[in-house]
Structure formats: C-alpha cells, structure tokens
Design a protein around this motif. Structure first.
Motif, short mmCIF file in Angstrom:
data_model
loop_
_atom_site.label_atom_id
_atom_site.label_comp_id
_atom_site.label_asym_id
_atom_site.label_seq_id
_atom_site.Cartn_x
_atom_site.Cartn_y
_atom_site.Cartn_z
N HIS A 77 0.83 -1.22 0.00
CA HIS A 77 0.00 0.00 0.00
C HIS A 77 0.86 1.26 0.00
O HIS A 77 0.51 2.25 -0.64
CB HIS A 77 -1.00 -0.03 1.16
N GLN A 78 1.98 1.17 0.68
CA GLN A 78 2.91 2.30 0.69
C GLN A 78 3.46 2.53 -0.74
O GLN A 78 3.62 3.67 -1.17
CB GLN A 78 4.07 1.98 1.64
N GLU A 81 0.85 4.27 -2.79
CA GLU A 81 0.76 5.66 -2.33
C GLU A 81 1.93 6.46 -2.91
O GLU A 81 1.75 7.58 -3.40
CB GLU A 81 0.79 5.69 -0.80
N ILE A 106 5.35 12.15 1.37
CA ILE A 106 5.32 10.71 1.06
C ILE A 106 6.67 10.27 0.47
O ILE A 106 7.23 9.25 0.87
CB ILE A 106 4.16 10.41 0.08
N ILE A 110 10.18 8.06 2.59
CA ILE A 110 10.88 6.86 2.11
C ILE A 110 12.37 7.15 1.90
O ILE A 110 13.23 6.36 2.26
CB ILE A 110 10.21 6.33 0.83
N ASN A 142 10.82 -2.19 3.95
CA ASN A 142 10.30 -1.00 3.23
C ASN A 142 11.38 -0.35 2.37
O ASN A 142 11.09 0.55 1.60
CB ASN A 142 9.65 -0.01 4.18
#
Ligand SMILES: [Zn+2]
Length: 217
Positions: A77-78, A81, A106, A110, A142
C-alpha cells in the motif's frame, strides 16, 4: 480493438525507474485505468523485472512476505501511495508548478528512512558495458521502495525534471516519459503506438473533411 499496452514497451527499460513505476498504472487518464500491480507479489515481480532490486534480496523478501503477510501488505500500500504521489510530483515539476507538500512528504519519508548503498551491475542491454544502479541495503522490507524514491528524487531535483511529460493520447494512455527531443516538443509516450495512432487519426480526419463524408462508425 486490442489496446497496445504501455507496460509492453517498458521492457525496453531505457526510461527512468521512477517513471516506469508511475506507468504501472496504465491508461491512467482513461475511464478505467489498468492496474499492473494488483498485489504485493506483483510488486516484487515488477521490481525484479525492472532491476529495482537484487535477486537475493528478492527471494529473501518473498520468504519474509509469506511469513509476515500484514507487513508485506503494508509495504504494498505504501508503494501505491508513493506511485500516485510521484505521478503528481512529476507532472507538477514538468509544468513548473508547486508540488503538494503531502506528496513531498510521502516521497521524503521513504528517502529519509533508506540507507543508500551503490551497486555496479552489468546492464541487461546487449552491447552496453555496464550500468550503475542503486540497490537497497539489507534488512528493512520497506527499503525495497528506496531505489524508486532515489530515482524520483534525482529526476525531480535535476534539470531533466522539467522535461517530464505525460502522453497526450486521447484515449487516456497518460504514460509519463522524459522528453529528450531536441525541440522539447514530444507529445506521445511512443511514436510506435500512441504517436502513430494520433497521426493516423489526423490523417483520417483530414481525408474525411476533404471528402465531406460522414464518420463510418
Ligand atoms: Zn501513450
């Protein structure tokens, strides 16, 4: 009529990783866009194919994803996004507009969480000696999104950022690309499909106008 899929041509692989990633939502401006990354597994497959991740890291992540489903889901989902934020950031940059602070957040979240490590890997392209690419560091799940975020940041902060365009195909292709034309006036993702189609359509309309016939449809 079968649609030509923008994803088919990203196998050519000469577009920036971040732009190819944005294009995984194909027919972005059409009524029903096509999702090329329907789940977490598809995301890993795409990253592997796009050389955004090393094979060992990939198999490690697959095993980990099977054990920790919720974590893999969250990263997926990240990723989506991030993809949508990048799409808006690139278009803003290309049009010299201010980016949204939410989209920047966003991307920067990251970037900030990743620990860069540079790997030099042989290019998959025949004839090319080698290519540099950034690889994610070990450990953090991630961080699989880090190469995409770095690719985006490099493009957004450099002079080429202003050359990011979106395909003008009227069916809604909407693929993003880097306009490297001398006159800075490229309008379609590819002359092979969207560009050709627009040309054929113009030709047809001109002929129709000239003969005064009705549209056969
Ligand atoms: Zn197109």
């Amino acid at each position: 009529m079968a649609k030509i899929r923008p994803g088919d041509r990203d196998k050519a692989g000469d577009e920036e990783l971040a732009l190819r990633f944005v294009n995984t939502l194909a027919w972005r401006n059409a009524k029903s866009p096509e999702e090329r990354l329907p789940d977490a597994e598809a995301l890993l497959d795409w990253l592997a194919g796009a050389q955004g991740i090393e094979p060992q890291a990939l198999s490690r992540l697959r095993k980990r994803g099977e054990r920790r489903k919720a974590e893999a889901e969250a990263v997926y989902h990240q990723a989506l996004e991030l993809r949508e934020a990048l799409s808006r950031l690139f278009l803003a940059r290309g049009q010299k507009l201010s980016p949204s602070s939410k989209d920047l957040h966003i991307l920067n979240r990251i970037l900030g969480a990743s620990r860069p490590r540079i790997a030099a890997v042989p290019s998959a392209t025949k004839g090319a000696a080698s290519a540099w690419r950034l690889a994610p560091s070990e450990g953090e799940e991630n961080e699989i999104l880090a190469p995409i975020a770095w690719s985006a940041a490099e493009l957004l902060t450099g002079p080429r950022g202003m050359r990011v365009r979106q395909c003008e195909d009227e069916r809604g292709c909407g693929a993003v690309f880097l306009d490297q034309s001398r006159l800075n006036n490229r309008r379609w993702c590819s002359m092979g499909d969207c560009g050709n189609r627009a040309k054929a359509r113009r030709h047809y309309l001109r002929k129709k106008q000239a003969s005064g016939r009705k549209d056969p449809r």
